[in-house]
Design a protein around this motif. Structure first.
Motif, mmCIF file in Angstrom:
data_model
loop_
_atom_site.group_PDB
_atom_site.id
_atom_site.type_symbol
_atom_site.label_atom_id
_atom_site.label_comp_id
_atom_site.label_asym_id
_atom_site.label_seq_id
_atom_site.Cartn_x
_atom_site.Cartn_y
_atom_site.Cartn_z
ATOM 1 N N SER A 232 -6.646 6.366 1.029
ATOM 2 C CA SER A 232 -6.109 5.380 1.812
ATOM 3 C C SER A 232 -5.835 5.898 3.419
ATOM 4 O O SER A 232 -6.608 7.081 3.753
ATOM 5 C CB SER A 232 -4.509 5.133 1.640
ATOM 6 O OG SER A 232 -3.847 4.429 2.314
ATOM 7 N N LYS A 265 3.338 -7.680 -4.081
ATOM 8 C CA LYS A 265 2.665 -7.493 -5.386
ATOM 9 C C LYS A 265 3.551 -7.959 -6.711
ATOM 10 O O LYS A 265 4.794 -8.201 -6.411
ATOM 11 C CB LYS A 265 2.974 -6.000 -5.607
ATOM 12 C CG LYS A 265 2.145 -5.062 -4.637
ATOM 13 C CD LYS A 265 0.626 -5.377 -4.855
ATOM 14 C CE LYS A 265 -0.324 -4.780 -3.922
ATOM 15 N NZ LYS A 265 -1.789 -5.147 -3.803
ATOM 16 N N GLN A 274 0.850 0.742 -5.410
ATOM 17 C CA GLN A 274 0.516 0.450 -4.054
ATOM 18 C C GLN A 274 1.163 1.638 -2.906
ATOM 19 O O GLN A 274 0.697 2.309 -2.203
ATOM 20 C CB GLN A 274 0.906 -0.879 -3.548
ATOM 21 C CG GLN A 274 0.793 -1.470 -1.944
ATOM 22 C CD GLN A 274 1.366 -2.539 -1.548
ATOM 23 O OE1 GLN A 274 2.700 -2.549 -1.595
ATOM 24 N NE2 GLN A 274 0.473 -3.509 -1.179
ATOM 25 N N ARG A 277 -0.040 4.951 -2.920
ATOM 26 C CA ARG A 277 -0.993 5.013 -2.162
ATOM 27 C C ARG A 277 -0.753 5.439 -0.585
ATOM 28 O O ARG A 277 -1.375 5.863 0.108
ATOM 29 C CB ARG A 277 -2.106 3.848 -2.320
ATOM 30 C CG ARG A 277 -3.327 3.888 -1.346
ATOM 31 C CD ARG A 277 -4.203 2.722 -1.513
ATOM 32 N NE ARG A 277 -3.658 1.371 -1.889
ATOM 33 C CZ ARG A 277 -3.394 0.430 -0.716
ATOM 34 N NH1 ARG A 277 -3.743 0.799 0.527
ATOM 35 N NH2 ARG A 277 -2.984 -0.802 -1.030
ATOM 36 N N TRP A 378 -6.361 1.980 -7.823
ATOM 37 C CA TRP A 378 -6.331 0.981 -6.323
ATOM 38 C C TRP A 378 -7.754 0.307 -6.514
ATOM 39 O O TRP A 378 -9.007 0.962 -6.620
ATOM 40 C CB TRP A 378 -6.570 1.696 -5.074
ATOM 41 C CG TRP A 378 -6.717 1.020 -3.905
ATOM 42 C CD1 TRP A 378 -6.221 -0.346 -3.748
ATOM 43 C CD2 TRP A 378 -7.002 1.543 -2.588
ATOM 44 N NE1 TRP A 378 -6.344 -0.571 -2.395
ATOM 45 C CE2 TRP A 378 -6.959 0.470 -1.888
ATOM 46 C CE3 TRP A 378 -7.573 2.431 -1.973
ATOM 47 C CZ2 TRP A 378 -7.124 0.411 -0.416
ATOM 48 C CZ3 TRP A 378 -7.856 2.669 -0.588
ATOM 49 C CH2 TRP A 378 -7.686 1.705 0.115
#
Length: 384
Positions: A232, A265, A274, A277, A378
């Motif tokens: 990320s 989400k 998420q 990340r 991911w």
């Protein structure tokens, strides 16, 4: 005596961190207020820069057509617009769908099968920039939606502010559950945090779903070199690189016309993945002020949880310090988030703030730890 000493220390810790957090939230509100709104009249005044809109896509067959439809329908001059989609080893029909947009000027790039690394998205963006011809690069995601004046507003704001980088608002919409509405409110806090940092002259965060920067600045900063070993951070960590030299040339486009809409989400597991990340990027922070801000928010929430435990254990004695800290948290956050909800015309979301404030403390403490250890999922990959 030992237990009393520990309890007193925890109480002092909670008092100090509550004061620190309240000050930080009020400071963020000041930063948001310092950003001038960008009007529709101003957005009609465009320069002559060519623009490249870049999308990194992986297994987005359900979303990519809608996103491309929004982009090709922009009122931006077509002779100055370039659209590039990079297919990141999709196993579905993403590439085929994008190829159908070739007559509309959409260019498709496919990553090679030999590209095996941890940071696929940064590689995809780097490849797109290498082939882009635009003076200004605008990144967005394959599951986003925009109004027809999105690009002209963003670029007009970019040019008139003489920015080297411009962050613009991203908002969740079309929620299908109460859980998704809570995410929308929490995400507004994050977008507001990023905007406020820019308003205060200390950029902290942004979102790659609505980010613009000069192509020459990307290369002047060495691209993603130094941050390319992390999956990320194509947005936030690059923002920090630019801010090291050009903090005063980073702006935020405070306009409803500039909003990019995307989806929350659908499940708790997807949400946690998420946020892990996003939290993983903190290991690469170099700016001590950004680190201090993140640590302060995390410590406050840790102190609040400790205060909650003390409150429950000491319930017969009505230990009220936790309640005072929690009420101050809700009041300060309401003061900060209210103008954000007004900005996106979602004022009713504020009714969920007390409940969100409570569970937010638990989640932040957990994510602060989990996001910096191990791996996460991911796009159907396990990455560091």
């Amino acid at each position: 005596m030992l237990i009393m000493s520990i309890t007193t220390s925890l109480d002092i810790f909670l008092v100090v961190m509550t004061l620190v957090y309240t000050f930080l939230v009020l400071y963020m509100r000041w930063g948001w207020d310092r950003i001038a709104g960008f009007s529709e009249r101003q957005s009609a005044e465009l320069g002559k820069a060519k623009v490249s809109v870049l999308i990194a896509a992986r297994n987005e067959e359900e979303n990519i057509a809608r996103t491309l439809d929004c982009i090709v329908a922009q009122d931006f001059p077509k002779e100055r617009l370039e659209i590039i989609v990079v297919d990141d080893h999709s196993t579905d029909a993403t590439a085929e769908i994008v190829a159908n947009y070739a007559p509309l000027g959409v260019k498709l790039i496919k990553l090679n099968e030999g590209d095996k690394l941890n940071s696929y998205k940064k590689l995809a963006i780097s490849r797109a920039i290498a082939e882009a011809t635009g003076d200004i690069v605008v990144t967005t995601d394959a599951d986003c939606r925009m109004g027809p004046r999105w690009l002209s507003t963003v670029i007009a704001c970019f040019e008139q502010s003489e920015a080297k980088m411009l962050s613009s608002p991203v908002v969740y919409s079309e929620e299908r559950s109460y859980f998704e509405r809570l995410q929308t409110l929490e995400f507004l806090y994050l977008i507001g945090l990023g905007a406020a940092g820019i308003g205060n002259g200390h950029p902290t965060t942004c979102n790659g779903a609505n980010l613009a920067y000069r192509r020459d600045v990307f290369y002047a900063m060495g691209g993603f070199n130094g941050i390319d070993n992390l999956a990320s951070g194509d947005d936030e960590l690059f923002l920090h690189k630019v801010a090291e030299q050009h903090a005063d040339k980073i702006s935020f486009c405070k306009s409803r016309e500039a909003i990019v809409y995307t989806d929350a989400k659908p499940s708790l597991s997807a949400f946690i993945s998420q946020r892990k990340r996003w939290a993983s990027k903190s290991t690469k922070y170099k700016d001590k002020k950004v680190v201090a801000l993140g640590v302060s928010i995390w410590l406050f929430n840790l102190a609040l949880l400790a205060g909650a435990v003390h409150f429950i254990v000491d319930l017969p004695k009505l230990h009220v310090l936790f309640l005072v800290a929690f009420v101050l948290k809700v009041i300060a956050e309401s003061f900060f988030i209210h103008p954000l909800c007004a900005f996106v015309e979602r004022r009713k979301l504020l009714l969920n703030l007390p409940f969100l404030s409570l569970i937010h403390a638990v989640y932040l403490v957990y994510i602060g730890v989990a996001g910096n250890v191990g791996k996460y999922s991911w796009k159907d990959r396990k990455v560091n």
